[in-house]
Motif scaffolding. Structure first.
Motif, PDB file in Angstrom:
ATOM      1  N   ILE A   1      57.880  67.463  -0.535  1.00 18.92           N
ATOM      2  CA  ILE A   1      58.914  67.530   0.412  1.00 18.92           C
ATOM      3  C   ILE A   1      59.237  69.066   0.832  1.00 18.92           C
ATOM      4  CG2 ILE A   1      61.427  67.246   0.375  1.00 18.92           C
ATOM      5  CD1 ILE A   1      60.881  65.008  -1.762  1.00 18.92           C
ATOM      6  N   ALA A   2      59.068  70.036   0.038  1.00 20.63           N
ATOM      7  CA  ALA A   2      59.532  71.559   0.286  1.00 20.63           C
ATOM      8  C   ALA A   2      58.519  71.786   1.616  1.00 20.63           C
ATOM      9  CB  ALA A   2      59.177  72.040  -1.003  1.00 20.63           C
ATOM     10  N   LEU A   3      57.123  71.421   1.435  1.00 12.50           N
ATOM     11  CA  LEU A   3      56.153  71.736   2.516  1.00 12.50           C
ATOM     12  C   LEU A   3      56.641  71.105   3.852  1.00 12.50           C
ATOM     13  CD1 LEU A   3      53.678  73.187   3.392  1.00 12.50           C
ATOM     14  CD2 LEU A   3      52.264  71.312   2.327  1.00 12.50           C
ATOM     15  N   ILE A   4      57.136  70.030   3.965  1.00 15.32           N
ATOM     16  CA  ILE A   4      57.600  69.413   5.088  1.00 15.32           C
ATOM     17  C   ILE A   4      58.655  69.726   5.907  1.00 15.32           C
ATOM     18  CG2 ILE A   4      58.341  67.069   6.151  1.00 15.32           C
ATOM     19  CD1 ILE A   4      56.770  65.518   4.010  1.00 15.32           C
ATOM     20  N   ILE A   5      59.545  70.279   4.983  1.00 10.71           N
ATOM     21  CA  ILE A   5      60.710  70.944   5.275  1.00 10.71           C
ATOM     22  C   ILE A   5      60.461  72.323   5.892  1.00 10.71           C
ATOM     23  CG2 ILE A   5      63.099  71.915   4.590  1.00 10.71           C
ATOM     24  CD1 ILE A   5      63.319  69.711   2.576  1.00 10.71           C
TER      25      ILE A   5
ATOM     26  N   MET B   1      61.405  76.268   8.939  1.00 13.96           N
ATOM     27  CA  MET B   1      61.189  77.786   8.509  1.00 13.96           C
ATOM     28  C   MET B   1      60.718  78.687  10.007  1.00 13.96           C
ATOM     29  SD  MET B   1      61.269  79.460   5.932  1.00 13.96           S
ATOM     30  CE  MET B   1      61.204  81.425   5.951  1.00 13.96           C
ATOM     31  N   GLN B   2      61.662  79.757   9.928  1.00 13.76           N
ATOM     32  CA  GLN B   2      61.401  80.740  11.085  1.00 13.76           C
ATOM     33  C   GLN B   2      60.658  82.004  10.458  1.00 13.76           C
ATOM     34  OE1 GLN B   2      64.780  81.260  13.425  1.00 13.76           O
ATOM     35  NE2 GLN B   2      65.402  78.982  13.220  1.00 13.76           N
TER      36      GLN B   2
ATOM     37  N   ILE C   1      66.262  75.889   3.045  1.00 12.85           N
ATOM     38  CA  ILE C   1      66.191  74.712   2.188  1.00 12.85           C
ATOM     39  C   ILE C   1      64.568  74.509   1.445  1.00 12.85           C
ATOM     40  CG2 ILE C   1      65.608  72.179   2.182  1.00 12.85           C
ATOM     41  CD1 ILE C   1      67.970  71.919   4.296  1.00 12.85           C
ATOM     42  N   GLY C   2      63.555  74.700   2.476  1.00 12.05           N
ATOM     43  CA  GLY C   2      62.278  74.558   1.672  1.00 12.05           C
ATOM     44  C   GLY C   2      61.900  75.719   0.850  1.00 12.05           C
TER      45      GLY C   2
END
Length: 481
Positions: A177-181, A186-187, A14-15
């Motif tokens: 928003i992308a940074l928070i997600i 993120m892995q 998503i991010g």
């Protein structure tokens, strides 16, 4: 560090996809504002196009380095840096009061996009099994193809109500928003090995790709016979030749060009480059044709660009699934054939063309280009096996962005040549110039169609020739012993 499990790969993506959407959106969002920016910043068409090509130049310089960076930093670290960098670039651009500051902001954003794009494909190949990659690639195609098509529409609406500064302010909350997600889901999917950095390769790569883009960009203002243009192009070509030779002889190359020993990958990469050139040249010319050729207000231009963007999204979302069912052979051929029809229709436009006709031509172009894009991309990447597979997406995306920058620069140059060759002035002369640019789009469609005849649904048979040579030498030594 390798990911322990990928039970929910969609959350991991998503991010990345949101960051990629903003990056690709940024490639065309300013196109609709270029006529306005020419006047406000007091520069000419040849100079203003640097806001597009300068951005793409930084993307093209960063992409070849992404494979090396993934070996020195974790996936999370790279994506967090890229999104933070993008936010900084967006704020610099939003606050810009001069062309120079705006260009700096655009180039900072280009660095971020150059990091995010290859990460999308690296992560996708790591978290999705082969049988699901076609559908996943189709969804990525939705992001990659819909964003640049949607850019002019949203930018036009913003320009109609506010100013061009707000185009960049729009990026900030989306990137936040992308940074928070990313921080939440993120892995890490790549192993940090920290190999030795070959500084000479980095210099050759930067000067090589940079020289080509700068040379083509300067040609839009100074002409192709200009000494500056010829010198820049010569430097670019020479540096790229040495860069390629060096990568083929290094034990751990920055970019493993042996991927081109796989015929399907080579064909798929070339088709993606051509397809992206079609997209970028047409998306650069069309908004200016609406405003300067048909004298359509900027907000209305954005609305008229919307149908093509919607169709682009629908075709991009379905092209991946069509690939899973039918392969790339016929999809690429049909896609380029349809693109040819759309480009041909745009060549026949005038200063009095009906709005519905231009919208229809745009829609047809936006059916053809994405129909060929996702299948060609998946076709090429699925052909790779062994160590070169990890470098495939980086190579593909690097050349795609470089061709996009070159296509924009060439379209600008042809626009100027066409205007100069016209015996009229004003809107009529501008439309004459636009036609020169659309002839280039048409030529790319024709080239793509004929090269798509090389696409086959048969299994890949070629192997890495260097690996074959080493295996033969090893076998010979063994038998001798």
């Amino acid at each position: 560090m390798q990911t322990k499990s990928h039970s929910n790969p969609n959350l991991i993506m998503i991010g990345l996809l949101l960051g990629g959407f903003v990056g690709m959106f940024s490639e065309t969002a300013l196109n609709i504002a270029l006529p306005q920016l020419e006047q406000q910043l007091q520069v000419n068409t040849g100079t203003i196009q640097w806001l597009v090509t300068g951005y793409l130049l930084m993307v093209g310089i960063m992409l070849p380095l992404s494979s090396l960076l993934t070996k020195h930093f974790t996936t999370r670290q790279l994506l967090i840096f890229a999104l933070g960098d993008f936010i900084v670039g967006a704020i610099v651009s939003a606050l810009a009061g001069s062309f120079a500051v705006l260009l700096v902001g655009r180039m900072i954003q280009g660095i971020a996009t150059g990091l995010i794009l290859p990460l999308i494909f690296i992560v996708l190949l790591a978290v999705y099994p082969p049988e699901k990659r076609g559908a996943a690639m189709g969804f990525v195609g939705l992001v990659i193809m819909f964003a640049p098509a949607l850019g002019p529409t949203l930018a036009g609406i913003i320009l109609g109500a506010l100013s061009w500064h707000w185009i960049f302010w729009l990026f900030v909350p989306l990137l936040a928003i992308a940074l928070i997600i990313t921080l939440m889901f993120m892995q890490n999917v790549s192993e940090v090995t920290k190999p030795k950095v070959d500084v000479l390769s980095i210099i050759l790569s930067s000067f090589g790709f940079g020289g080509l883009v700068i040379g083509a960009s300067l040609a839009g203002d100074k002409g192709w016979g200009s000494p500056m243009v010829l010198i820049a192009l010569a430097i670019g070509i020479v540096c790229l030749v040495f860069y390629c030779q060096r990568q083929l002889h290094l034990a751990t190359p920055i970019l493993n060009l042996r991927a081109f020993s796989f015929k399907k990958f080579s064909v798929g990469t070339i088709l993606v480059m051509i397809d992206f050139g079609i997209i970028m040249s047409s998306m650069y010319l069309l908004p200016m044709y609406w405003q300067k050729g048909l004298v359509v207000p900027v907000a209305m231009t954005g609305v008229l660009m919307l149908p093509g963007g919607i169709v682009n999204a629908i075709v991009s979302a379905t092209a991946g699934r069509l690939f899973d069912n039918y392969g790339a052979k016929y999809l690429t051929r049909v896609g380029f054939a349809i693109s040819f029809v759309g480009a041909l229709m745009l060549i026949f436009t005038t200063t009095h063309s009906a709005y519905w006709y231009v919208v229809l031509a745009h829609i047809i172009l936006m059916i053809g280009a994405p129909l060929a894009m996702s299948p060609a991309q998946t076709y090429g990447l699925n052909a790779l096996r062994g160590p070169v597979a990890a470098d495939g997406s980086t190579i593909l995306n690097t050349l795609q962005q470089i061709l996009g920058a070159l296509a924009t620069a060439i379209a600008t140059s042809l626009l100027g040549i066409g205007q100069a060759a016209s015996h009229t002035t004003g809107a009529t002369a501008f439309v004459h110039g636009v036609h020169y640019g659309f002839w280039f789009t048409l030529a790319l469609s024709v080239l793509g169609f004929f090269l798509s005849m090389l696409v086959s649904n048969e299994p890949e048979k070629s192997i890495d020739p260097l690996a074959e040579k080493r295996a033969a030498e090893k076998a010979s030594q063994t038998s001798a012993e």
